[in-house]
Design an enzyme around this catalytic site. Structure first.
Site, short mmCIF file in Angstrom:
data_model
loop_
_atom_site.label_atom_id
_atom_site.label_comp_id
_atom_site.label_asym_id
_atom_site.label_seq_id
_atom_site.Cartn_x
_atom_site.Cartn_y
_atom_site.Cartn_z
N GLU A 166 6.23 -1.65 8.41
CA GLU A 166 5.93 -0.47 9.54
C GLU A 166 5.53 -1.10 10.73
OE1 GLU A 166 4.14 2.58 7.32
OE2 GLU A 166 5.92 2.74 5.84
N ASN A 207 10.06 -4.17 6.80
CA ASN A 207 10.35 -2.98 5.86
C ASN A 207 10.01 -1.93 6.74
OD1 ASN A 207 11.16 -1.79 3.17
ND2 ASN A 207 8.99 -1.05 3.22
N HIS A 243 13.40 7.16 3.47
CA HIS A 243 12.68 8.41 3.25
C HIS A 243 13.45 9.51 4.14
CE1 HIS A 243 9.57 6.99 0.97
NE2 HIS A 243 9.11 5.89 1.83
N GLU A 272 12.88 2.44 -0.49
CA GLU A 272 11.87 3.54 -1.09
C GLU A 272 12.68 4.98 -0.89
OE1 GLU A 272 8.24 3.39 1.39
OE2 GLU A 272 8.21 1.23 1.30
N ASP A 274 13.97 8.43 -0.94
CA ASP A 274 13.67 9.90 -1.62
C ASP A 274 14.22 10.62 -0.43
OD1 ASP A 274 11.52 9.73 0.17
OD2 ASP A 274 10.04 9.64 -1.47
O1 G3I Z 1 -6.37 5.61 -6.13
C1 G3I Z 1 -7.22 6.55 -5.51
C2 G3I Z 1 -8.10 7.41 -6.39
O2 G3I Z 1 -9.16 6.41 -7.00
C3 G3I Z 1 -8.79 8.52 -5.48
O3 G3I Z 1 -9.31 9.37 -6.60
C4 G3I Z 1 -7.64 9.45 -4.88
C5 G3I Z 1 -8.07 10.47 -4.25
O4 G3I Z 1 -7.48 10.64 -3.16
O5 G3I Z 1 -6.91 8.80 -4.06
C6 G3I Z 1 -6.12 7.44 -4.80
O6 G3I Z 1 -5.52 6.60 -3.95
C7 G3I Z 1 -4.39 7.33 -3.24
C8 G3I Z 1 -3.18 6.26 -3.81
O7 G3I Z 1 -1.99 6.91 -3.24
C9 G3I Z 1 -3.01 6.07 -5.19
O8 G3I Z 1 -2.55 7.48 -5.87
C10 G3I Z 1 -4.61 7.60 -1.99
O9 G3I Z 1 -5.36 8.64 -1.87
C11 G3I Z 1 -3.09 7.88 -1.22
O10 G3I Z 1 -3.22 7.85 0.06
C12 G3I Z 1 -2.04 7.04 -1.73
O11 G3I Z 1 -0.77 7.38 -1.31
C13 G3I Z 1 -0.07 6.35 -1.04
C14 G3I Z 1 0.59 6.18 0.28
O12 G3I Z 1 1.84 5.28 0.40
C15 G3I Z 1 -0.44 5.63 0.90
O13 G3I Z 1 -0.13 5.64 2.63
C16 G3I Z 1 1.35 6.95 -1.94
O14 G3I Z 1 0.93 7.00 -3.30
C17 G3I Z 1 2.57 6.11 -1.72
O15 G3I Z 1 3.73 6.66 -2.37
C18 G3I Z 1 2.81 5.75 -0.24
O16 G3I Z 1 3.98 4.80 -0.15
C19 G3I Z 1 4.15 4.53 1.01
C20 G3I Z 1 4.80 3.14 1.16
O17 G3I Z 1 3.71 2.01 0.62
C21 G3I Z 1 5.37 2.69 2.68
N1 G3I Z 1 6.11 3.69 3.02
C22 G3I Z 1 5.87 4.98 3.01
C23 G3I Z 1 5.43 5.40 1.55
C24 G3I Z 1 5.22 6.93 1.39
O18 G3I Z 1 4.15 7.32 2.21
#
Ligand code: G3I
Length: 355
Positions: A166, A207, A243, A272, A274
């Site tokens: 990105e 990517n 996405h 990715e 969806d």
């Molecule tokens: O692991 C912590 C946990 O310890 C905590 O209690 C909780 C509270 O918010 O957060 C947890 O972390 C979260 C993490 O996912 C794991 O679940 C983060 O807050 C959350 O922001 C994070 O989101 C991820 C996101 O990327 C971050 O920007 C999504 O799961 C994930 O699907 C998403 O994936 C991205 C790709 O990497 C890049 N392209 C876009 C895609 C969708 O946004």
């Protein structure tokens, strides 16, 4: 990553009588009920999913379905920098190691995601840059060390690495990240060179999202690839996240976009995929979603360069979408009970039709 609504990531003929819009329970694979991965193997493409490691640990159905349906996996979060090096010099490889081990045990390849990103950076790094205690020279060394350490750890076990993620804005200008601000645009070439030195056999990818079709952003990548290749930078793949959202329509010129990267000698991949919608789900939205999955898959199968098609989670139970886009969701091919949606059926039919 913070998504704004500008983030425009914008019937069913049955192979077996088991596919219903309302979904059915997870079934074992068989000749009459082939898995996505069995069909993908025949079609000569990898079918992948992002994997949520907490779900893999806690949910037996998730573990079984991930093994049954997919022959490629991507860590949804656990290979990102904040996860692997939460404190400076203190590494936590366990969840990423667990995924690599799971993949090996189930005959799956691994996509590495992701080495250089503006999001999910560890706090020690962003704070150090913000307060000036980490200057540009030190930051470059830190980035080099991060890439080298992580890529070497999984050397020989990662098929494709998302090296930079990105890096462009929608208008095709380079994203104003700490990497660009501190290191200038050369950080992109450096990242590929360092990753290649650490694992010369891994295919190294750019990517991004909103680059499915031909537009300002995908054209910026096209120009970047030309520039990188002209000076011998080891970049081998263009990852199209995929996405999508049904309310924004299907992107234009997807096949043309894949073809132009292929003409540069690049591999391509959907990384990715969806397809979200404004809730609640209805039959028409579900059918539109299914057709979007199918059209992206068909674009991949129609391009020799497209070696893998990965969904960003396959069950709504663990999808990232509702947490980020209020009122939207149902973005994956299976519902929260692992029931197969029309989207699953379309993926299955598309894979069965082959290249
Ligand atoms: O692991 C912590 C946990 O310890 C905590 O209690 C909780 C509270 O918010 O957060 C947890 O972390 C979260 C993490 O996912 C794991 O679940 C983060 O807050 C959350 O922001 C994070 O989101 C991820 C996101 O990327 C971050 O920007 C999504 O799961 C994930 O699907 C998403 O994936 C991205 C790709 O990497 C890049 N392209 C876009 C895609 C969708 O946004």
């Amino acid at each position: 990553m913070k998504h704004s609504n500008r983030f425009r990531m914008p019937m069913l003929t049955l192979l077996s009588g088991a596919l219903l819009a309302t979904g059915v329970a997870v079934q074992p694979a068989s000749a009459h009920n082939p898995s996505l991965r069995a069909l993908a193997e025949r079609a000569g493409v990898r079918i992948g999913t992002a994997v949520d490691m907490a779900a893999l640990a806690d949910d037996r159905t998730y573990r079984r379905t991930t093994a049954r349906e997919f022959n490629s996996v991507t860590a949804e979060n656990v290979m990102k920098w904040e996860s692997v090096e939460p404190q400076r010099g203190v590494y936590d490889w366990k969840p990423a190691d667990d995924l690599v081990r799971y993949a090996h045990a189930h005959g799956q390849v691994v996509r590495g995601h992701t080495l250089v990103w503006h999001s999910q950076l560890p706090g020690w790094l962003t704070t150090g840059v913000a307060d000036g205690s980490i200057d540009a020279t030190e930051l470059r060394g830190i980035l080099r060390n991060h890439i080298t350490t992580e890529v070497k750890r999984y050397k020989g076990r990662i098929q494709q690495w998302d090296v930079v993620n990105e890096v462009f804005e929608e208008d095709g200008s380079l994203r104003n990240s700490i990497w660009l601000q501190q290191l200038g645009p050369s950080y992109i070439a450096d990242a590929f060179r360092w990753a290649h030195a650490a694992d010369p056999k891994a295919k190294l990818f750019l990517n991004d999202y909103n680059v499915e079709g031909v537009n300002a952003k995908s054209t910026a990548y096209y120009e970047l690839v030309k520039e990188l290749k002209a000076v011998g930078v080891p970049v081998q793949g263009f990852g199209i996240q995929g996405h999508l959202a049904i309310q924004y329509g299907f992107p234009g010129q997807v096949a043309e976009n894949l073809a132009r990267f292929e003409a540069l000698g690049m591999q391509t991949a959907f990384t990715e995929v969806d397809v979200r919608m404004i809730l609640p789900v209805d039959e028409e939205k579900s059918a539109t979603q299914a057709s979007y999955f199918r059209r992206l898959l068909d674009a991949c199968l129609g391009a020799r360069s497209c070696k893998s098609f990965t969904v960003w989670g396959y069950t709504d139970k663990y999808s990232w979408v509702p947490g980020v886009f209020e009122g939207q969701g149902a973005a994956t091919p299976m519902d929260e009970e692992y029931g197969r949606k029309p989207a699953y059926g379309e993926l299955r039919e598309g894979l069965a039709a082959g290249r």
